[in-house]
Motif scaffolding. Structure first.
Motif, mmCIF file in Angstrom:
data_model
loop_
_atom_site.group_PDB
_atom_site.id
_atom_site.type_symbol
_atom_site.label_atom_id
_atom_site.label_comp_id
_atom_site.label_asym_id
_atom_site.label_seq_id
_atom_site.Cartn_x
_atom_site.Cartn_y
_atom_site.Cartn_z
ATOM 1 N N PRO A 69 0.852 -1.194 0.000
ATOM 2 C CA PRO A 69 0.000 0.000 0.000
ATOM 3 C C PRO A 69 0.890 1.248 0.000
ATOM 4 O O PRO A 69 1.721 1.403 0.888
ATOM 5 N N ALA A 70 0.727 2.083 -0.987
ATOM 6 C CA ALA A 70 1.586 3.264 -1.111
ATOM 7 C C ALA A 70 0.750 4.453 -1.564
ATOM 8 O O ALA A 70 1.175 5.257 -2.386
ATOM 9 N N GLY B 148 -0.985 6.597 0.649
ATOM 10 C CA GLY B 148 -1.260 7.563 1.715
ATOM 11 C C GLY B 148 -1.035 8.994 1.225
ATOM 12 O O GLY B 148 -0.443 9.220 0.158
ATOM 13 N N LEU B 149 -1.486 9.949 2.005
ATOM 14 C CA LEU B 149 -1.392 11.351 1.579
ATOM 15 C C LEU B 149 0.016 11.914 1.750
ATOM 16 O O LEU B 149 0.370 12.908 1.130
ATOM 17 N N GLY B 150 0.792 11.296 2.623
ATOM 18 C CA GLY B 150 2.171 11.758 2.819
ATOM 19 C C GLY B 150 2.252 13.142 3.424
ATOM 20 O O GLY B 150 3.174 13.913 3.132
ATOM 21 N N THR B 151 1.310 13.476 4.296
ATOM 22 C CA THR B 151 1.239 14.850 4.810
ATOM 23 C C THR B 151 2.462 15.237 5.640
ATOM 24 O O THR B 151 2.800 16.419 5.713
ATOM 25 N N ARG B 152 3.133 14.225 6.234
ATOM 26 C CA ARG B 152 4.302 14.581 7.063
ATOM 27 C C ARG B 152 5.450 15.124 6.221
ATOM 28 O O ARG B 152 6.420 15.642 6.743
ATOM 29 N N LYS C 176 5.073 10.147 -1.714
ATOM 30 C CA LYS C 176 6.084 9.788 -0.693
ATOM 31 C C LYS C 176 6.909 8.548 -1.064
ATOM 32 O O LYS C 176 8.114 8.531 -0.816
ATOM 33 N N GLN D 13 -6.055 3.636 -5.439
ATOM 34 C CA GLN D 13 -7.006 3.871 -4.334
ATOM 35 C C GLN D 13 -7.522 5.296 -4.535
ATOM 36 O O GLN D 13 -6.777 6.260 -4.346
ATOM 37 N N GLY E 17 -7.627 4.936 4.378
ATOM 38 C CA GLY E 17 -6.946 4.112 5.369
ATOM 39 C C GLY E 17 -6.283 2.875 4.792
ATOM 40 O O GLY E 17 -6.511 2.499 3.638
ATOM 41 N N LEU E 18 -5.441 2.268 5.635
ATOM 42 C CA LEU E 18 -4.642 1.116 5.217
ATOM 43 C C LEU E 18 -5.508 -0.057 4.759
ATOM 44 O O LEU E 18 -5.271 -0.643 3.698
ATOM 45 N N ALA F 163 -6.865 0.469 1.449
ATOM 46 C CA ALA F 163 -5.840 0.279 0.410
ATOM 47 C C ALA F 163 -5.663 -1.211 0.104
ATOM 48 O O ALA F 163 -5.581 -1.607 -1.060
ATOM 49 N N LEU G 161 4.326 -2.494 4.270
ATOM 50 C CA LEU G 161 3.937 -1.082 4.330
ATOM 51 C C LEU G 161 5.066 -0.211 3.784
ATOM 52 O O LEU G 161 6.241 -0.416 4.095
ATOM 53 N N ASP H 270 6.019 2.663 4.416
ATOM 54 C CA ASP H 270 6.647 3.653 5.283
ATOM 55 C C ASP H 270 7.876 3.141 6.019
ATOM 56 O O ASP H 270 8.497 3.890 6.770
ATOM 57 N N GLY I 116 8.701 6.970 6.937
ATOM 58 C CA GLY I 116 7.462 7.738 6.786
ATOM 59 C C GLY I 116 7.517 9.092 7.482
ATOM 60 O O GLY I 116 6.707 9.966 7.213
#
Ligand code: UTP
Length: 292
Positions: A10-11, A13-17, A27, A103, A108-109, A112, A129, A131, A257
């Motif tokens: 799963p890749a 995610g929004l990568g907000t960090r 990310k 996705q 969420g995971l 995904a 994962l 991250d 991550g």
């Protein structure tokens, strides 16, 4: 028993960090030294004999597909310039048998993972994962190889864990253990990010799993928490039914991550590089002196 043939990464995610870089660059394409993190993760599967990798990506992640596709013009140029080492670097990016699935909404995971259901169906699958990087050196057994072995010997789902102490137990999913033989733990319960007092053991769940065929079906029928379903709920059911094992991984884990883990991974993997490792070490020793 069914052999493990597929892996899901799963890749999406929004990568907000990592904003603002992740505004445009997903990310998983952030580079540790000279390689995107998603390639390190795909390489972890080389010890397992996986036949198909399914990467779950967010919309507009064509750059990830491009990374794993052929680069004929550049390869021809490197050949004619006799830069064979770089030619081989590119060849290595093309050897993976990857399928991509989008996705549409980052829900969420578990959401995904469900996106990969048309490819995985009711077969067992490895789950990695995006991250985290797990690196094994020399004598150490690669984490995914160990998980695949345990799955193939027992037919049970198996998760990788690491030992954590003090306040760190509250940062991860935590497992209860009813039995342990030759480093393989029988899991009887799971708690998500417990307080120090609620923790069932010092074993934290990390982002590497081999899951049996029934898990995809379980995810589909889980009760949502708000808009999301949780992988942990499915794992907890497996644990309570005596169908979940765990094994502590060997090697180094980098939490790429977040910013600190990402910088640490860059420094440590760069120190191992033949090209710049020695010079970087000298620089770091000088830097430490200046920081004193
Ligand atoms: P995280 O929630 O830890 O990371 O997801 P994130 O969303 O990528 O990044 P931040 O926290 O906003 O910076 C853990 C893993 O699950 C994937 C992520 O790509 C990451 O590899 N994931 C998460 C999905 O694929 N889809 C999702 O909806 C959520």
């Amino acid at each position: 028993m069914e052999r493990l043939r597929k892996a899901v990464i799963p890749a999406a995610g929004l990568g907000t960090r990592f904003l603002p870089i992740t505004k445009v660059i997903p990310k998983p394409m952030l580079s540790v030294l000279d390689k995107p993190t998603i390639q390190y993760i795909a390489e972890e599967l080389s010890s397992v004999g996986i036949e198909e990798i399914i990467i779950v990506v967010s919309p507009d992640s064509d750059i990830i597909k491009k990374h794993f596709s052929k680069a004929d013009a550049l390869k021809e140029r490197l050949l004619s310039d006799n830069k064979m080492d770089l030619y081989e670097v590119l060849e290595k990016t093309e050897k993976f048998k990857v399928q991509f699935v989008v996705q549409e909404v980052a829900n969420g995971l578990a959401g995904a993972i469900l996106c990969a259901e048309p490819f995985v169906k009711d077969q067992p699958f490895a789950l990695l994962l995006g991250d985290e990087l797990i690196c094994a050196d020399g004598e150490q057994k690669p984490c995914m190889k160990r998980l695949a072995e345990i799955f193939e010997q027992t037919g049970k789902s198996v998760i990788a864990t690491m030992e954590v102490f003090g306040d760190d137990v509250s940062k991860y999913g935590n497992i209860g253990i009813s039995d342990e033989t030759d480093g393989v733990m029988q899991v009887n319960a799971i708690v998500e990010k417990p307080s120090v007092n609620e923790a069932l053991s010092n074993n934290a769940i990390i982002g590497r799993y081999v899951l049996s065929g029934e898990v995809m079906g379980m995810l589909k029928s889980l009760k949502p928490h708000g808009n999301e379903i949780y992988l942990t709920d499915a794992l907890d059911t497996l644990a309570k039914d005596g169908k979940l094992l765990a094994s502590c991984f060997e090697g180094e884990r980098y939490d790429v991550g977040g910013k600190l883990g990402y910088v640490k991974a860059n420094v440590e993997l760069a120190l191992k590089s033949k090209e710049i490792g020695k010079d970087l070490k000298e620089y770091l020793i000088g830097l430490v002196e200046r920081l004193k």
